[in-house]
Design a protein around this motif. Structure first.
Motif, PDB file in Angstrom:
ATOM      1  N   ILE A 112      22.623 -48.370 161.564  1.00  0.00           N
ATOM      2  CA  ILE A 112      21.227 -48.403 162.172  1.00  0.00           C
ATOM      3  C   ILE A 112      20.037 -48.377 161.191  1.00  0.00           C
ATOM      4  CG2 ILE A 112      19.797 -47.105 163.566  1.00  0.00           C
ATOM      5  CD1 ILE A 112      22.521 -46.290 164.992  1.00  0.00           C
ATOM      6  N   SER A 113      20.528 -47.621 160.301  1.00  0.00           N
ATOM      7  CA  SER A 113      19.177 -47.106 159.133  1.00  0.00           C
ATOM      8  C   SER A 113      19.147 -48.059 158.126  1.00  0.00           C
ATOM      9  CB  SER A 113      19.069 -45.739 158.807  1.00  0.00           C
ATOM     10  OG  SER A 113      20.280 -45.329 158.143  1.00  0.00           O
ATOM     11  N   ALA A 114      20.176 -49.052 157.653  1.00  0.00           N
ATOM     12  CA  ALA A 114      19.926 -49.722 156.753  1.00  0.00           C
ATOM     13  C   ALA A 114      18.991 -50.810 156.276  1.00  0.00           C
ATOM     14  CB  ALA A 114      21.509 -50.557 156.629  1.00  0.00           C
ATOM     15  N   HIS A 115      18.543 -51.189 157.333  1.00  0.00           N
ATOM     16  CA  HIS A 115      17.213 -52.113 157.465  1.00  0.00           C
ATOM     17  C   HIS A 115      16.148 -51.275 157.008  1.00  0.00           C
ATOM     18  CE1 HIS A 115      14.763 -55.668 158.215  1.00  0.00           C
ATOM     19  NE2 HIS A 115      13.962 -55.039 158.729  1.00  0.00           N
ATOM     20  N   ARG A 116      16.154 -50.198 157.446  1.00  0.00           N
ATOM     21  CA  ARG A 116      14.625 -49.262 156.828  1.00  0.00           C
ATOM     22  C   ARG A 116      14.852 -48.906 155.627  1.00  0.00           C
ATOM     23  NH1 ARG A 116      15.435 -43.628 157.432  1.00  0.00           N
ATOM     24  NH2 ARG A 116      13.445 -42.344 157.148  1.00  0.00           N
ATOM     25  N   ARG A 117      16.049 -48.282 155.018  1.00  0.00           N
ATOM     26  CA  ARG A 117      16.250 -48.011 153.623  1.00  0.00           C
ATOM     27  C   ARG A 117      16.072 -49.257 152.773  1.00  0.00           C
ATOM     28  NH1 ARG A 117      18.375 -43.060 153.662  1.00  0.00           N
ATOM     29  NH2 ARG A 117      19.444 -42.325 155.269  1.00  0.00           N
ATOM     30  N   SER A 118      16.577 -50.497 153.168  1.00  0.00           N
ATOM     31  CA  SER A 118      16.331 -51.416 152.094  1.00  0.00           C
ATOM     32  C   SER A 118      14.736 -51.705 151.980  1.00  0.00           C
ATOM     33  CB  SER A 118      16.949 -52.796 152.699  1.00  0.00           C
ATOM     34  OG  SER A 118      16.616 -53.073 153.956  1.00  0.00           O
ATOM     35  N   GLU A 119      14.034 -51.741 152.865  1.00  0.00           N
ATOM     36  CA  GLU A 119      12.569 -52.022 152.825  1.00  0.00           C
ATOM     37  C   GLU A 119      11.735 -50.724 152.255  1.00  0.00           C
ATOM     38  OE1 GLU A 119      10.537 -53.188 156.496  1.00  0.00           O
ATOM     39  OE2 GLU A 119      11.734 -54.902 156.707  1.00  0.00           O
ATOM     40  N   SER A 120      12.422 -49.802 152.103  1.00  0.00           N
ATOM     41  CA  SER A 120      11.514 -48.311 151.802  1.00  0.00           C
ATOM     42  C   SER A 120      11.815 -48.255 150.214  1.00  0.00           C
ATOM     43  CB  SER A 120      11.983 -47.229 152.421  1.00  0.00           C
ATOM     44  OG  SER A 120      13.327 -46.835 152.218  1.00  0.00           O
ATOM     45  N   ARG A 170      10.858 -48.973 161.256  1.00  0.00           N
ATOM     46  CA  ARG A 170      11.155 -50.116 160.452  1.00  0.00           C
ATOM     47  C   ARG A 170      12.999 -50.252 160.736  1.00  0.00           C
ATOM     48  NH1 ARG A 170       8.198 -52.460 156.448  1.00  0.00           N
ATOM     49  NH2 ARG A 170       6.119 -51.512 156.317  1.00  0.00           N
ATOM     50  N   LEU A 171      13.357 -50.015 162.100  1.00  0.00           N
ATOM     51  CA  LEU A 171      15.043 -50.083 162.114  1.00  0.00           C
ATOM     52  C   LEU A 171      15.304 -51.430 162.176  1.00  0.00           C
ATOM     53  CD1 LEU A 171      15.548 -47.071 164.705  1.00  0.00           C
ATOM     54  CD2 LEU A 171      15.416 -47.118 162.091  1.00  0.00           C
ATOM     55  N   ARG A 172      16.414 -51.580 162.168  1.00  0.00           N
ATOM     56  CA  ARG A 172      17.177 -52.970 162.200  1.00  0.00           C
ATOM     57  C   ARG A 172      16.798 -53.785 163.519  1.00  0.00           C
ATOM     58  NH1 ARG A 172      21.708 -55.179 159.587  1.00  0.00           N
ATOM     59  NH2 ARG A 172      22.135 -53.100 158.789  1.00  0.00           N
ATOM     60  N   GLY A 215      10.583 -63.014 161.155  1.00  0.00           N
ATOM     61  CA  GLY A 215      11.738 -63.559 161.592  1.00  0.00           C
ATOM     62  C   GLY A 215      11.902 -63.443 163.098  1.00  0.00           C
ATOM     63  N   PRO A 216      12.810 -64.414 163.554  1.00  0.00           N
ATOM     64  CA  PRO A 216      12.905 -64.542 165.060  1.00  0.00           C
ATOM     65  C   PRO A 216      13.252 -63.010 165.746  1.00  0.00           C
ATOM     66  CG  PRO A 216      14.683 -65.653 163.830  1.00  0.00           C
ATOM     67  CD  PRO A 216      13.608 -65.180 162.884  1.00  0.00           C
ATOM     68  N   ALA A 217      14.178 -62.269 165.310  1.00  0.00           N
ATOM     69  CA  ALA A 217      14.796 -61.285 165.852  1.00  0.00           C
ATOM     70  C   ALA A 217      13.473 -60.088 165.923  1.00  0.00           C
ATOM     71  CB  ALA A 217      15.881 -60.433 164.790  1.00  0.00           C
ATOM     72  N   GLU A 218      12.906 -59.971 165.032  1.00  0.00           N
ATOM     73  CA  GLU A 218      11.472 -59.130 165.228  1.00  0.00           C
ATOM     74  C   GLU A 218      10.576 -59.680 166.328  1.00  0.00           C
ATOM     75  OE1 GLU A 218       9.760 -57.871 161.557  1.00  0.00           O
ATOM     76  OE2 GLU A 218      11.309 -56.610 161.014  1.00  0.00           O
ATOM     77  N   ILE A 219      10.551 -60.911 166.037  1.00  0.00           N
ATOM     78  CA  ILE A 219       9.627 -61.560 167.049  1.00  0.00           C
ATOM     79  C   ILE A 219      10.208 -61.030 168.627  1.00  0.00           C
ATOM     80  CG2 ILE A 219       8.712 -63.683 168.219  1.00  0.00           C
ATOM     81  CD1 ILE A 219       8.701 -64.685 165.403  1.00  0.00           C
ATOM     82  N   THR A 220      11.621 -61.266 168.743  1.00  0.00           N
ATOM     83  CA  THR A 220      12.305 -61.276 170.144  1.00  0.00           C
ATOM     84  C   THR A 220      12.014 -59.645 170.596  1.00  0.00           C
ATOM     85  OG1 THR A 220      13.945 -62.646 169.396  1.00  0.00           O
ATOM     86  CG2 THR A 220      14.313 -60.927 171.291  1.00  0.00           C
ATOM     87  N   ALA A 221      12.129 -58.812 169.449  1.00  0.00           N
ATOM     88  CA  ALA A 221      11.745 -57.402 169.797  1.00  0.00           C
ATOM     89  C   ALA A 221      10.459 -56.967 170.430  1.00  0.00           C
ATOM     90  CB  ALA A 221      12.139 -56.488 168.673  1.00  0.00           C
ATOM     91  N   ASP A 222       9.327 -57.753 169.655  1.00  0.00           N
ATOM     92  CA  ASP A 222       8.016 -57.809 170.092  1.00  0.00           C
ATOM     93  C   ASP A 222       7.763 -58.272 171.573  1.00  0.00           C
ATOM     94  OD1 ASP A 222       7.313 -56.404 168.057  1.00  0.00           O
ATOM     95  OD2 ASP A 222       6.650 -58.151 166.736  1.00  0.00           O
TER      96      ASP A 222
END
Length: 212
Positions: free
Chosen positions: A188-196, A60-62, A14-21
């Motif tokens: 903050i950790s919601a994205h990490r939990r959903s993927e794990s 794997r944070l938000r 997604g665009p947000a993760e690309i922006t972070a990279d």
């Protein structure tokens, strides 16, 4: 360690993760710029900061948190390299507030990942426990930062501004930022939990075995 490496080397989603990279890439490009323009210490500072910027991705944070962490980290280190903290006396206060909170949150989640502290969801008062531990981490980081500033002033560059009032203000704002980060940990950790979380297998064979 393998799970951190897998998360770090996975393709951006997604665009947000690309922006972070992209922000991390900017950090890499800033290393030689700082080294050439402000000397070896500037390059080392940018290298250290850019290395820390990979942690939100590895955990794997938000993505929004990842972007904020990268931007604030770069602002903080460039402010140091360009002596902005010296020329604008109050500038370090908002930086301590934001950076201490973000670093404390990442530090807490690293400790949880390596099972050094308990996952807050396994405790009877998750919000309170997270707020206390994250605030303590943020204050600890703040103390080490003030010690580093003292060392830098006396052994590296005498122009580094260090003073009692300045140190207390930095620690206070950093502690408040860390407390806020602790209170926001479920977000903050919601994205990490959903993927794990393990995904249910929808295959007919698995359903038939479970039904049996």
């Amino acid at each position: 360690m393998r799970s951190l490496w897998n998360a770090l080397t996975r393709r951006a989603d997604g665009p947000a993760e690309i922006t972070a990279d992209v922000i991390r890439l900017i950090g890499l490009l800033c290393i030689p710029i700082a080294a050439i323009g402000w000397g070896p210490l500037g390059g080392v500072s940018l290298a250290f900061a850019t290395g820390g910027m990979v942690l939100p991705r590895a955990l794997r944070l938000r993505p929004g948190f990842d972007i904020a962490f990268g931007i604030v980290t770069l602002v903080a280190v460039w402010s140091s390299v360009t002596d902005l903290y010296v020329t604008v006396k109050w500038w370090d206060l908002p930086v301590h507030f934001a950076l201490n909170g973000l670093v404390a949150a990442v530090g807490y989640l690293l400790l949880v990942h390596f099972r050094i502290v308990a996952d807050e969801q396994s405790l009877p008062r998750p919000v309170l426990s997270t707020a206390i531990v994250t605030t303590a981490l943020g204050l600890t980081f703040g103390v080490f930062w003030e010690m580093f500033e003292w060392f830098g002033k006396h052994f590296i560059d005498g122009d580094i501004y260090v003073g009692y009032t300045d140190s207390i203000g930095d620690l206070l704002l950093g502690g408040i930022g860390s407390l806020l980060a602790g209170l926001m940990m479920p977000i903050i950790s919601a994205h990490r939990r959903s993927e794990s979380e393990p995904q249910d297998d929808p295959s007919p064979a698995r359903r038939s075995v479970n039904d049996a």
